[in-house]
Design a protein around this motif. Structure first.
Motif, PDB file in Angstrom:
ATOM      1  N   PHE A  50       0.811  -1.219   0.000  1.00 17.60           N
ATOM      2  CA  PHE A  50       0.000   0.000   0.000  1.00 17.60           C
ATOM      3  C   PHE A  50       0.848   1.275   0.000  1.00 17.60           C
ATOM      4  CE2 PHE A  50      -3.003  -3.117   1.897  1.00 17.60           C
ATOM      5  CZ  PHE A  50      -3.974  -3.055   0.909  1.00 17.60           C
ATOM      6  N   LEU A  51       1.908   1.322   0.822  1.00 19.44           N
ATOM      7  CA  LEU A  51       2.758   2.518   0.839  1.00 19.44           C
ATOM      8  C   LEU A  51       3.455   2.732  -0.502  1.00 19.44           C
ATOM      9  CD1 LEU A  51       4.030   4.896   2.268  1.00 19.44           C
ATOM     10  CD2 LEU A  51       5.787   3.356   3.192  1.00 19.44           C
ATOM     11  N   PRO A  52       4.105   1.706  -1.104  1.00 20.52           N
ATOM     12  CA  PRO A  52       4.686   1.927  -2.443  1.00 20.52           C
ATOM     13  C   PRO A  52       3.641   2.354  -3.477  1.00 20.52           C
ATOM     14  CG  PRO A  52       5.576  -0.072  -1.469  1.00 20.52           C
ATOM     15  CD  PRO A  52       4.464   0.372  -0.586  1.00 20.52           C
ATOM     16  N   GLN A  53       2.429   1.804  -3.367  1.00 23.16           N
ATOM     17  CA  GLN A  53       1.358   2.182  -4.294  1.00 23.16           C
ATOM     18  C   GLN A  53       1.028   3.661  -4.151  1.00 23.16           C
ATOM     19  OE1 GLN A  53      -2.826   0.804  -3.607  1.00 23.16           O
ATOM     20  NE2 GLN A  53      -2.472  -0.379  -5.479  1.00 23.16           N
ATOM     21  N   ARG A  54       0.912   4.150  -2.921  1.00 19.02           N
ATOM     22  CA  ARG A  54       0.613   5.571  -2.690  1.00 19.02           C
ATOM     23  C   ARG A  54       1.786   6.446  -3.126  1.00 19.02           C
ATOM     24  NH1 ARG A  54      -0.874   3.555   2.299  1.00 19.02           N
ATOM     25  NH2 ARG A  54       0.708   4.821   3.391  1.00 19.02           N
ATOM     26  N   GLN A  55       3.009   5.973  -2.895  1.00 15.61           N
ATOM     27  CA  GLN A  55       4.183   6.735  -3.304  1.00 15.61           C
ATOM     28  C   GLN A  55       4.260   6.858  -4.822  1.00 15.61           C
ATOM     29  OE1 GLN A  55       7.186   4.412  -1.302  1.00 15.61           O
ATOM     30  NE2 GLN A  55       7.308   5.844   0.427  1.00 15.61           N
ATOM     31  N   LEU A  91      -2.478  11.992  -1.012  1.00 15.94           N
ATOM     32  CA  LEU A  91      -2.285  10.672  -1.605  1.00 15.94           C
ATOM     33  C   LEU A  91      -1.423   9.776  -0.707  1.00 15.94           C
ATOM     34  CD1 LEU A  91      -1.705  11.495  -5.390  1.00 15.94           C
ATOM     35  CD2 LEU A  91      -3.634  10.246  -4.401  1.00 15.94           C
ATOM     36  N   LEU A  92      -0.448  10.378  -0.014  1.00 14.10           N
ATOM     37  CA  LEU A  92       0.466   9.608   0.835  1.00 14.10           C
ATOM     38  C   LEU A  92      -0.148   9.231   2.179  1.00 14.10           C
ATOM     39  CD1 LEU A  92       3.840  11.489   0.228  1.00 14.10           C
ATOM     40  CD2 LEU A  92       3.223   9.203  -0.586  1.00 14.10           C
ATOM     41  N   ARG A  93      -1.204   9.936   2.570  1.00 13.31           N
ATOM     42  CA  ARG A  93      -1.788   9.726   3.888  1.00 13.31           C
ATOM     43  C   ARG A  93      -2.409   8.328   4.007  1.00 13.31           C
ATOM     44  NH1 ARG A  93      -5.247  13.728   3.855  1.00 13.31           N
ATOM     45  NH2 ARG A  93      -3.564  15.203   4.350  1.00 13.31           N
ATOM     46  N   GLN A  94      -2.146   7.673   5.174  1.00 14.99           N
ATOM     47  CA  GLN A  94      -2.723   6.347   5.423  1.00 14.99           C
ATOM     48  C   GLN A  94      -4.237   6.450   5.600  1.00 14.99           C
ATOM     49  OE1 GLN A  94      -0.852   4.697   8.933  1.00 14.99           O
ATOM     50  NE2 GLN A  94       0.527   3.420   7.720  1.00 14.99           N
ATOM     51  N   GLY A 103      -0.483   0.837  11.819  1.00 10.86           N
ATOM     52  CA  GLY A 103       0.082   1.885  12.672  1.00 10.86           C
ATOM     53  C   GLY A 103       0.203   1.486  14.129  1.00 10.86           C
ATOM     54  N   LEU A 104      -0.671   0.554  14.569  1.00 10.00           N
ATOM     55  CA  LEU A 104      -0.645   0.108  15.966  1.00 10.00           C
ATOM     56  C   LEU A 104       0.231  -1.121  16.183  1.00 10.00           C
ATOM     57  CD1 LEU A 104      -4.389   0.516  17.013  1.00 10.00           C
ATOM     58  CD2 LEU A 104      -2.462   1.981  17.631  1.00 10.00           C
ATOM     59  N   PHE A 105       0.720  -1.717  15.107  1.00  8.00           N
ATOM     60  CA  PHE A 105       1.503  -2.951  15.237  1.00  8.00           C
ATOM     61  C   PHE A 105       2.682  -2.824  16.207  1.00  8.00           C
ATOM     62  CE2 PHE A 105       5.296  -5.220  13.545  1.00  8.00           C
ATOM     63  CZ  PHE A 105       4.972  -6.485  14.021  1.00  8.00           C
ATOM     64  N   PRO A 106       3.552  -1.803  16.105  1.00  7.86           N
ATOM     65  CA  PRO A 106       4.683  -1.723  17.047  1.00  7.86           C
ATOM     66  C   PRO A 106       4.240  -1.624  18.501  1.00  7.86           C
ATOM     67  CG  PRO A 106       5.005  -0.235  15.195  1.00  7.86           C
ATOM     68  CD  PRO A 106       3.594  -0.701  15.128  1.00  7.86           C
ATOM     69  N   VAL A 107       3.167  -0.876  18.764  1.00  9.13           N
ATOM     70  CA  VAL A 107       2.692  -0.702  20.145  1.00  9.13           C
ATOM     71  C   VAL A 107       2.138  -2.013  20.694  1.00  9.13           C
ATOM     72  CG1 VAL A 107       1.039   0.517  21.608  1.00  9.13           C
ATOM     73  CG2 VAL A 107       2.195   1.724  19.742  1.00  9.13           C
ATOM     74  N   ILE A 108       1.312  -2.701  19.888  1.00 11.25           N
ATOM     75  CA  ILE A 108       0.703  -3.957  20.336  1.00 11.25           C
ATOM     76  C   ILE A 108       1.775  -5.015  20.588  1.00 11.25           C
ATOM     77  CG2 ILE A 108      -0.803  -5.859  19.637  1.00 11.25           C
ATOM     78  CD1 ILE A 108      -2.542  -3.811  18.193  1.00 11.25           C
TER      79      ILE A 108
END
Length: 321
Positions: A50-55, A91-94, A103-108
């Motif tokens: 998804f991030l490369p697609q938005r980039q 366009l870059l915004r999640q 976005g919550l993966f590192p915290v969890i």
């Protein structure tokens, strides 16, 4: 993905509500494990798709704008003003469903690892450990003191300290492993533990106690006699009424029931290998090993190490003896 993520959140909400309403038993460790896996999948999808697609979309927008401006400039015309940077940032915004998953993966994952291998918070719900622990005490449990255990299945993979008499530990209740109990260890494997006439005996010797005076027990709203008990290397406070002789009924269904003998005076048990005999410090207000038997080593969660908060009495904060 938007609809799939919404469905996942609805399922999580339904699970939490049912757990809160006691419709089913919850397993917080399992829930964190599943959330870690799910958010990891979203994180991978975000990182590599998804991030490369938005980039690429943002880069294409900037390139198209530059090409348009170059064409207009070649014709001697002035390009109209477009806020390309704002459009690029949009366009870059999640999207929300990635922000609340990847976005919550590192915290969890951090919470899951800390809770599984380092420390876990608990709240004392009952008065069975008064006066050592009061209702409402928020405690920290050391998860690695007795060894490293795999989360969810609780299998020990690295040994550490041995369980000692006098330790206050959290464990999974043998009759219902989804419920956590907290008690004090009074007997280790091989010990003969006897509770007779409101006195504790270990291997034929009465455990020394000393009267400290009356103690007002808020959980039972009455004054009771407070003692200091010397259990191995640990001297701790406990409550008991010597002139009251409660009946301890035998439970023939409990594991190793043949290791316990009951009488009008109390109960005597020999602790089997790999098991422990637990008692609450409020001896007349605790359902413990006297009533339901031994705690296997596999059920141990960790050692209660400190009270980190009590919202109505800050003086409670400190170590546990």
């Amino acid at each position: 993905m938007n609809a799939v993520t919404g469905a996942l959140f609805l399922a999580l909400g339904a699970y939490a509500v049912g757990w809160y309403l006691d419709k089913w038993s919850g397993n917080f460790s399992l829930l964190l494990f599943i959330l870690s896996l799910v958010t990891f999948v979203y994180w991978l999808a975000e990182r590599f798709h998804f991030l490369p697609q938005r980039q690429r979309a943002a880069a294409a927008l900037v390139a198209a704008d530059a090409e348009r401006r170059a064409k207009w400039a070649a014709q001697g015309l002035k390009a109209d003003v477009h806020d390309v940077e704002s459009a690029r940032q949009a366009l870059l915004r999640q999207p929300w469903w990635l922000d609340w998953t990847a976005g919550l993966f590192p915290v969890i994952v951090l919470v899951f690892l800390l809770r599984s291998f380092v420390f876990e918070p608990f709240r004392i719900p009952s008065g069975s450990m008064v006066p050592t622990l009061l209702v409402g005490d928020l405690i920290v449990v050391n998860k690695f003191h007795y060894g490293i255990r795999l989360p969810v299945i609780n299998k020990k993979i690295i040994a550490n300290h041995e369980v000692q008499r006098g330790d206050v530990i959290v464990f999974r209740f043998p009759k219902n492993p989804s419920v956590d109990y907290i008690k004090r260890v009074v007997g280790v494997p091989g010990d003969v533990v006897a509770w007779r006439n409101q006195r504790l005996y270990l291997n034929g010797q009465e455990v020394p106690t000393a009267v400290q005076g009356p103690f007002y027990d808020r959980s039972s709203t009455r004054s009771r006699t407070r003692y200091t008990e010397s259990l191995g290397a640990v001297a701790h406070d406990m409550l008991v009424e010597r002139d009251v002789l409660p009946i301890i009924p035998p439970d023939p269904t409990m594991p190793f029931a043949d290791q316990c003998q009951y009488s009008v005076e109390g109960v005597t048990c020999k602790v089997p290998a790999g098991h422990y005999f637990m008692m609450g410090d409020s001896r007349d207000n605790s359902e413990d090993s006297r009533f339901w038997g031994f705690v296997p080593d596999a059920n141990i969660v960790g050692k209660a190490s400190a009270v980190w908060m009590h919202f109505w009495d800050f003086s409670r904060i400190g170590g546990i003896r």
